[in-house]
Structures are given as C-alpha cells and as structure tokens.
Design a protein around this motif. Structure first.
Motif, mmCIF file in Angstrom:
data_model
loop_
_atom_site.group_PDB
_atom_site.id
_atom_site.type_symbol
_atom_site.label_atom_id
_atom_site.label_comp_id
_atom_site.label_asym_id
_atom_site.label_seq_id
_atom_site.Cartn_x
_atom_site.Cartn_y
_atom_site.Cartn_z
ATOM 1 N N GLN A 186 0.963 -0.937 0.096
ATOM 2 C CA GLN A 186 -0.088 -0.213 0.052
ATOM 3 C C GLN A 186 0.736 1.345 0.132
ATOM 4 O OE1 GLN A 186 -3.288 0.132 2.851
ATOM 5 N NE2 GLN A 186 -3.332 -2.153 2.995
ATOM 6 N N VAL A 187 0.299 2.368 -0.969
ATOM 7 C CA VAL A 187 1.023 3.396 -0.685
ATOM 8 C C VAL A 187 0.224 4.379 0.083
ATOM 9 C CG1 VAL A 187 1.178 5.768 -1.916
ATOM 10 C CG2 VAL A 187 1.730 3.579 -3.286
ATOM 11 N N THR A 188 0.803 4.997 1.202
ATOM 12 C CA THR A 188 0.052 5.520 2.382
ATOM 13 C C THR A 188 0.449 6.868 2.088
ATOM 14 O OG1 THR A 188 2.252 5.417 3.661
ATOM 15 C CG2 THR A 188 0.357 3.793 4.097
ATOM 16 N N GLU A 189 1.173 7.691 1.315
ATOM 17 C CA GLU A 189 1.746 8.956 1.404
ATOM 18 C C GLU A 189 0.537 9.435 0.027
ATOM 19 O OE1 GLU A 189 4.995 12.410 0.040
ATOM 20 O OE2 GLU A 189 5.489 10.383 0.141
ATOM 21 N N MET A 190 -0.090 10.612 0.343
ATOM 22 C CA MET A 190 -1.314 10.923 -0.620
ATOM 23 C C MET A 190 -0.953 12.084 -1.114
ATOM 24 S SD MET A 190 -3.629 8.400 -0.570
ATOM 25 C CE MET A 190 -2.393 7.263 -0.498
ATOM 26 N N VAL A 191 -0.264 11.895 -2.246
ATOM 27 C CA VAL A 191 0.248 13.259 -2.970
ATOM 28 C C VAL A 191 -0.406 12.930 -4.251
ATOM 29 C CG1 VAL A 191 2.087 14.272 -3.943
ATOM 30 C CG2 VAL A 191 2.181 13.652 -1.620
ATOM 31 N N GLY A 192 -1.482 13.684 -4.864
ATOM 32 C CA GLY A 192 -1.796 13.619 -6.223
ATOM 33 C C GLY A 192 -1.916 15.044 -6.899
ATOM 34 N N SER A 193 -2.553 15.039 -7.962
ATOM 35 C CA SER A 193 -2.752 16.180 -8.728
ATOM 36 C C SER A 193 -3.924 16.579 -8.939
ATOM 37 C CB SER A 193 -2.012 16.170 -10.140
ATOM 38 O OG SER A 193 -2.583 15.242 -10.843
ATOM 39 N N GLY A 194 -4.827 15.963 -7.939
ATOM 40 C CA GLY A 194 -6.380 16.177 -8.294
ATOM 41 C C GLY A 194 -6.842 17.599 -7.382
ATOM 42 N N PRO A 195 -8.258 17.562 -7.390
ATOM 43 C CA PRO A 195 -9.055 18.862 -6.982
ATOM 44 C C PRO A 195 -8.901 19.103 -5.589
ATOM 45 C CG PRO A 195 -10.385 17.104 -7.667
ATOM 46 C CD PRO A 195 -9.283 16.515 -8.184
ATOM 47 N N PHE A 198 -5.207 15.866 0.476
ATOM 48 C CA PHE A 198 -5.549 15.084 1.574
ATOM 49 C C PHE A 198 -4.882 15.828 2.879
ATOM 50 C CE2 PHE A 198 -3.883 11.715 4.409
ATOM 51 C CZ PHE A 198 -5.187 11.307 4.954
ATOM 52 N N VAL A 199 -5.501 16.214 4.099
ATOM 53 C CA VAL A 199 -5.107 16.927 5.128
ATOM 54 C C VAL A 199 -4.609 15.686 5.951
ATOM 55 C CG1 VAL A 199 -5.096 18.462 6.941
ATOM 56 C CG2 VAL A 199 -6.217 18.744 4.904
ATOM 57 N N LYS A 200 -3.100 15.070 5.981
ATOM 58 C CA LYS A 200 -2.540 14.162 7.071
ATOM 59 C C LYS A 200 -2.684 14.471 8.206
ATOM 60 C CE LYS A 200 1.407 11.465 7.606
ATOM 61 N NZ LYS A 200 3.133 11.092 7.180
#
Length: 532
Positions: A186-195, A198-200
């Motif tokens: 699983q990837v746990t770091e939520m870095v995308g380019s979407g709208p 994610f506030v970790k």
C-alpha cells in the motif's frame, strides 16, 4: 449484531433521530459555513491506496486526491482529462500523448510523462482490464517533460477506454516515486494532482478524513459529466465524518449537522424525507450484489461445492432481506448488468430454476466435503453485505455445512479478503459485496469474471476457457459479436461459478436540499457541489 435486521435498523433510527448527535459541538457550530461540506461515507477509509483495493470508499477517496488521464461521460464516451492532446498512428499501434498545461502535484512538482507511465504500470499490475492491456504493450516511454507514449504489439481497441475507466480500479496518476511502490504494497503518502488535498495532520482513522481545496488545480473548461469535464471545487474544505450508527447518521442529516450521506439504507428513506429538507437521488444504473467464493482452499476449490451453493441461492431471499419491497429490487440472473448491452439469459436456469436442496446436498456428497469449517466474513456496518451474510449463513446451515460466521467492519473485511492464507490462519472462504452497475456492464470492466488465478481478484479463480473468451471479447469490434461472446462467457461462468449474483437493487444517496451541483455517477464526486 448478527441478528439485527433491516427493520431493527429502521426502528432504532426513527426512535433516536430527534435526539442523536453525530458531531462534536465545535464542528456543529461551524455547520452554517457554506464553504465546509460534511459528507458521511459508507465506512471508514482504512485503505488509502486506490490501486491496492477495489473498495468503493477508497475509490471515492482516490477521486478527491488524484486525477486520471482520460475520463468517461454518462454516455460511456472517453474524453481527455489530464491529457491535452493525443495522436494515434494509422495502424493503431502507436499512441502519443501530451499533458495539458498547469498540472502539478500537491507537493508542487510538475506532472511529467514519467509519472504517467509509472502509474499506469502499477495500475496494470492490479486491474483486470489493465492486466490484459499490459500483454499487448511493447513499450511505454515518458520522461521529465509532459509527453509520453504507448507502443503496442497489436491493436487494442479499448486502450483509451481503459485509461478512462471510471470505477475500481481507476488508473489514477501518482508521482513516479510513489508509483514505483510494489503494486501489492500500500501507498500511504497521499500526493496527487487532483482537485482536493488530503490533510494528513487532521486524519483521524475511524472518525474523520479531511480534504481542502487544491487552489493550484486548473479545471478543464468543459461542463462536468460523470468523471469528465471541469472539476470545479466550490467549497474550501470537505470533512468525511465516519459514523457507524444508523440512528446517529439519520439525526445528523435531519439536524443539518451533515450535508450528505452516501448510502442510507432503504428503511431509513421515509425517515429522511419526512422533514422536507433532504433529497434522495437514485442511481441511474442499479447496483448488483454478489457472493464471492475462495477457490484456493477446500471446500470451494471443488466446483461441485460452488455449484451446490448456487443451486439453492434465491435472489428474492437476498434482495428481500436487504431492501424489502420488490419495487426496490429486481432479479438479475446474469453475470452482466441487467438492462446493459451484454446482459442475456444464457445459462440463467442455474439461478431461475427450482431451488433444489436435495440435489445440492448430493453434489456436496459427490465433492467429498469432509466437514471443513467454512469461514464466512460479514461487514456488519454495510447494510447490503450484512443482509447477504445472514442469508448465506442460513443457506449453508440448511445444506448441513460447517459455517463459522465472522462479524467485522468493512475495513477489516477489505484487508482480510486480500489474504491468501488458509482460512484457519486468517484467510477466508466466503465474503459478500456489491458492485455498481457500470462495473458489471461487460467483460472489460468486470473484475469478478477474471479467472487468471493468482492475478485474479480476491477468490483467485482460475479457468482458461473464461480467460480465452474474455480475450476474444476484448478483440471483437462488432456489437453483435461481442454479445454472442458475452453469452458464452456467461454460460461458462454458470458452470464454474466464480461468484454468485444475488440480484439488482435500488440505490439512493441523501443530500440536504441546500446542496447544488451533485453529479450522479458510478463513483461519488465532491467537486461541482456547493452549499446555498
């Protein structure tokens, strides 16, 4: 919890709706803020990686954070999304893509061709359609600029459709450094380019998931239509509030403490609408329920055991237990969504004929069943799954099988169903689930019909004939040819039983009437929504 019925849920909710409170007072005090959207998801997001699991709650989370190269509209037509321009060679073997301007990840880095190719490789390792696409790819190239290319060994008519896949698994684009993660880790770091971002720091597992508007996101100019078009964010903050109790969720909607409840159960619909402040919006394509069997271990490694359970499966029993009134469900004796282009009655006698317990018991005897314990997983926080589990438990007991009922939440089931360990060591034999109608329309989108063994979806069926027919379907160009092949796929599926369809049901989501801009689609999108 095992004996709690849908009617019990309704009585509890109706009785507690006046007094119950879902949110702590600081959050309730801010409920009038039109720039904060409070959403009650179907369950907690225990898995954040939308490539690792097909769970819809994770898919919906994925659309918040990540973007896709293409996206389909409500007519199932693919459109460029992250892609700005693309070209296809006359021989249909070479595809060249250029990303649109202004795309960057939440960490500030630009989206590059290398990010796209790495993300597609990881997606292709897990997705049913992606796995087939991978077999015809000769090479994918992508560097530090915004260009990338796909070169094929042979034409693949559904390549763009695959890149536009709307539901699980959607081919979300991640930074290359994350996309290089093993597909089964699983990837746990939520870095995308979407709208949304994610506030970790504010993530509270089991309680709250927080997103904020990505102010750097550049939407497309086209109007939104399903996943395609402009993803215009009209709120500053979105809070997913995880609430296990039906009564508390009902009260939160009625009191204005929550704005949107993803999946209220059928018996709660009249309670929600009684105040006049809540709208219920139906899914345009009815979802489907199903029972999944594990082919790796006894007793369901034996086809006669799988056939025996199907032989006594009554879709009417399953759907009545879940949604009650028949106006809210229909029998669907097909492995493809009823009402869709591939649905047929081929082989359907296996589900529509007489439910024959004596014949089923004879098949069980012929299978050599030795009384092995059958581990049946139930996600008690999911109304469909809970209803299916109770009916299945009753059916198996009537067949004289040794059933161990295991109650858990959906997040636990999602994790456990991925285990290939023997049932007695933390694995499983049966679990229940449901799918949107769009996911079961045809062999390209149905992960449940993949029968490629270790690479197949949880349950890991292996059947070379099913796989060969699926490949034949994917390569066909004519609708009539595809329908004929789909009928053969269905007939074979009724023989080998990769899963058991339990019927098709009405699905409604609940929104307070001051919400505008909801996009009805197979996935849940929180862009374009505003509070008035």
């Amino acid at each position: 919890m095992q004996d709690l019925t849908r009617r019990d849920f309704a009585k509890t909710a109706a009785g507690a709706a006046v007094a119950a409170s879902v949110l702590p007072s600081p959050t309730r005090a801010a409920a009038s803020d039109k720039k904060i959207l409070r959403f009650i998801p179907q369950t907690d997001v225990q898995v954040l990686d939308p490539i690792w699991t097909t769970a819809y709650v994770t898919r919906n989370h994925g659309y918040m954070v990540f973007d896709t190269l293409f996206a389909i509209d409500s007519k199932f037509k693919p459109h460029p999304q992250m892609v700005g321009e693309f070209e296809v060679s006359p021989d249909k073997l070479n595809y060249s893509f250029a990303l649109r301007a202004g795309l960057k990840f939440h960490d500030g880095q630009p989206v590059r061709g290398a990010d796209c190719t790495a993300s597609l490789k990881r997606w292709m390792a897990r997705d049913a359609l992606g796995q087939t696409l991978a077999t015809v790819i000769a090479e994918m190239k992508g560097g530090d600029d915004k260009n990338f290319s796909i070169h094929l060994k042979e034409p693949f008519p559904l390549l763009i459709d695959a890149l536009a896949k709307i539901s699980s698994l959607a081919p979300f684009i991640m930074p290359e450094r994350l996309a290089k993660t093993d597909p089964y880790t699983q990837v746990t770091e939520m870095v995308g380019s979407g709208p949304f971002k994610f506030v970790k720091e504010e993530h509270q597992p089991g309680n709250k998931v927080v997103y904020v508007k990505n102010t750097d996101y550049v939407p497309r100019s086209e109007p939104p239509d399903w996943a395609s078009g402009g993803k215009v964010v009209k709120v500053d903050r979105v809070e997913w509030v995880v609430v296990p109790d039906v009564a508390t969720k009902t009260a939160a909607m009625q009191n204005g403490e929550a704005d949107w409840w993803e999946n209220p159960p059928t018996d709660i619909w009249p309670v929600l609408t009684s105040t006049g402040d809540i709208d219920l919006v139906s899914a345009s394509i009815r979802p489907l329920g199903c029972i999944r069997l594990n082919w790796l271990f006894p007793p369901f490694d034996n086809v006669k055991m799988r056939q025996a359970v199907m032989m006594v499966t009554s879709q009417a029993d399953y759907m009545t237990a879940f949604v009650g009134d028949q106006k809210n469900w229909n029998e669907c004796a097909s492995f493809f969504t009823c009402g869709g282009p591939m649905a047929s009655k081929a082989g359907a006698e296996a589900l529509t004929g007489k439910r024959d317990y004596e014949k089923a018991k004879q098949l069980i005897k012929e299978s050599g069943y030795k009384g092995e314990k059958i581990i049946l997983l139930d996600a008690v926080d999911q109304p469909l799954i809970h209803a299916e589990a109770l009916v299945t438990t009753d059916v198996l007991k009537k067949l004289g099988l040794n059933v161990e009922y295991v109650a858990a939440d959906w997040g636990t089931v999602v994790t456990r169903r991925a285990s290939k360990k023997p049932p007695e060591e933390g694995g499983w034999n049966i679990f229940e689930t449901g799918w949107t109608g769009a996911d079961q329309l045809d062999p390209s989108t149905s992960v449940m019909l993949r029968a490629n063994g270790d690479q197949a979806w949880f349950g890991w069926p292996k059947d070379d004939q099913l796989e060969a027919l699926r490949t034949e379907w994917l390569k066909a160009n004519d609708l009539e040819d595809r329908q004929a092949i789909a009928a053969k796929i269905q007939e074979r599926a009724f023989e080998v039983v990769p899963y058991i369809p339990t019927g098709q049901y009405e699905f409604k989501t609940a929104l307070r009437k001051n919400l505008k801009g909801y996009i009805e689609a197979p996935a849940f999108f929180l862009w374009n929504v505003e509070k008035t």
